[in-house]
Scaffold this active site. Structure first.
Site, PDB file in Angstrom:
ATOM      1  N   CYS A 273       0.815  -1.225   0.000  1.00  0.00           N
ATOM      2  CA  CYS A 273       0.000   0.000   0.000  1.00  0.00           C
ATOM      3  C   CYS A 273       0.843   1.267   0.000  1.00  0.00           C
ATOM      4  O   CYS A 273       0.615   2.187  -0.803  1.00  0.00           O
ATOM      5  CB  CYS A 273      -0.976  -0.018   1.170  1.00  0.00           C
ATOM      6  SG  CYS A 273      -0.229   0.087   2.819  1.00  0.00           S
ATOM      7  N   HIS A 321      -2.704   1.226   6.997  1.00  0.00           N
ATOM      8  CA  HIS A 321      -3.034   1.152   5.564  1.00  0.00           C
ATOM      9  C   HIS A 321      -3.153   2.567   5.015  1.00  0.00           C
ATOM     10  O   HIS A 321      -3.555   3.499   5.714  1.00  0.00           O
ATOM     11  CB  HIS A 321      -4.340   0.397   5.352  1.00  0.00           C
ATOM     12  CG  HIS A 321      -4.623   0.082   3.912  1.00  0.00           C
ATOM     13  ND1 HIS A 321      -3.871  -0.828   3.182  1.00  0.00           N
ATOM     14  CD2 HIS A 321      -5.553   0.561   3.049  1.00  0.00           C
ATOM     15  CE1 HIS A 321      -4.339  -0.891   1.943  1.00  0.00           C
ATOM     16  NE2 HIS A 321      -5.350  -0.057   1.835  1.00  0.00           N
ATOM     17  N   HIS A 333      -5.741   1.903  -4.405  1.00  0.00           N
ATOM     18  CA  HIS A 333      -4.839   1.359  -3.381  1.00  0.00           C
ATOM     19  C   HIS A 333      -4.443  -0.071  -3.710  1.00  0.00           C
ATOM     20  O   HIS A 333      -5.033  -0.729  -4.575  1.00  0.00           O
ATOM     21  CB  HIS A 333      -5.498   1.423  -1.987  1.00  0.00           C
ATOM     22  CG  HIS A 333      -6.637   0.461  -1.789  1.00  0.00           C
ATOM     23  ND1 HIS A 333      -6.925  -0.105  -0.573  1.00  0.00           N
ATOM     24  CD2 HIS A 333      -7.571  -0.028  -2.659  1.00  0.00           C
ATOM     25  CE1 HIS A 333      -7.982  -0.888  -0.677  1.00  0.00           C
ATOM     26  NE2 HIS A 333      -8.391  -0.861  -1.925  1.00  0.00           N
TER      27      HIS A 333
END
Length: 359
Positions: A273, A321, A333
């Site tokens: 990520c 994240h 993402h």
């Protein structure tokens, strides 16, 4: 962003939320209870939805823990690179310092020999024996200058020696940090593999129909969370336009769609990520921290209502994240292992906050 394009993206996000798996690691929203149908009614081979929901939540937990460990791994790796570079720089300084010290010693030796040759008699005797008093005085001046130069030379040698000792201490300290970082990196890697292996084992125990129903539950949970976020009216407040750098970052990130997630990866074939977001902004000419936690800690914070395309949304209380906002309530993402870089709804995960890279 034009009205027509905004409408297209909004529609695309709605479709994506409805037909693709958008739930990322750790999503904590419960799925709505589905209406019983011939394809979803529990049977002897298909466990009830409540059991599969427990599996989904367990998988989210495992992948979330893997994401936390991935951040720790990336942080340790980044520190190790800096420490290695510092050790190399210190080694160069030590070599240069040793060469300088050798040159200073040679100069000091030459000065000592010259002083010995002219310094055997006291000044009074040399004056009496001199045929030219002025020549003697000139020579005495040079001797005094030489003595001063010798003192300066000794001082420079002392400082150089002290610098070498400090470089050696700094290098030793960096080696210790590097070793500690290596152990932290190894521990994080072990934890990542442990969590992913546990998740994969859990998934492998599901029958084909169970996996299909689990995917439906993930979609339902993501759609429910996104709908609740949009129903708050937040999208009516988000009207910021992307900066030139932000547009470039978005273009890079969306161009990576379809590429697999891989922990610790920064492209070009795979990403995690924060690897995706950091490389996207690097392509736009702005270096940002490597991990989602560092991005949260070091980049400028902005209110959700003030975010604009290119800004980064940090998710979960532990900042484990990160995704890039692309406009119209959507993000791009790299979700988790087993998934690819994709478009998702910005509200499908619990938002910690928004940060803005660039100038």
């Amino acid at each position: 962003m034009g009205t027509g394009k905004r409408g297209l993206i909004t529609a695309a996000v709605t479709v994506v939320c409805a037909i693709t798996v958008l739930a990322a690691p750790g999503t904590a929203f419960a799925a709505p209870t589905p209406t019983p149908s011939p394809t979803t009614t529990p049977s002897a081979t298909a466990p009830p939805d409540k059991d599969l929901e427990a599996v989904r939540e367990k998988l989210d937990d495992l992948y979330h823990d893997a994401a936390v460990a991935t951040d720790a791994y990336n942080d340790a790796e980044e520190k190790a690179e800096k420490q290695s570079a510092e050790i190399v720089a210190l080694a160069k300084r030590i070599v240069e310092g040793e060469k300088k010290l050798d040159r200073l010693k040679d100069r000091a030796g030459a000065a000592a020999r010259a002083q010995y040759r002219v310094g055997g008699l006291p000044d009074e005797a040399r004056l009496m024996l001199s045929d030219d008093p002025q020549e003697f005085l000139d020579g005495a001046g040079r001797v005094i200058q030489g003595e001063r130069a010798a003192k300066g030379l000794i001082g420079e040698m002392t400082r150089t020696q002290q610098d070498l000792e400090q470089y050696a201490k700094d290098a030793s300290a960096q080696w210790k940090k590097l070793e500690a970082g290596r152990k932290a990196k190894a521990a994080a890697k072990k934890e990542i593999k442990k969590q992913i292996a546990a998740a994969q084992k859990l998934e492998s125990q599901l029958a084909k129909k169970e996996k299909a129903r689990l995917a439906e539950l993930e979609k339902e949970a993501a759609l429910k969370a996104q709908t609740a976020w949009l129903d708050s009216g937040i999208l009516d407040e988000i009207k910021g336009d992307a900066s030139a750098q932000g547009r470039k970052a978005v273009e890079f990130a969306t161009a990576q769609m379809g590429k697999p997630y891989e922990w610790g990866a920064e492209g070009p074939g795979t990403y995690d990520c924060s690897g995706l977001t950091s490389q996207a902004w690097a392509s736009a000419g702005s270096a940002i921290p490597r991990t989602s936690q560092q991005q949260w800690q070091q980049l400028k914070h902005v209110a959700v209502k003030d975010m604009r395309p290119g800004d980064l949304i940090i998710y979960f209380a532990d900042a484990s994240h990160v995704a890039m906002y692309v406009g119209d309530g959507a993000i791009v993402h790299a979700p988790r292992p087993g998934r690819t870089v994709t478009i998702a709804g910005a509200g499908t995960m619990p938002i910690l906050g928004v940060v803005r890279p660039g100038a």
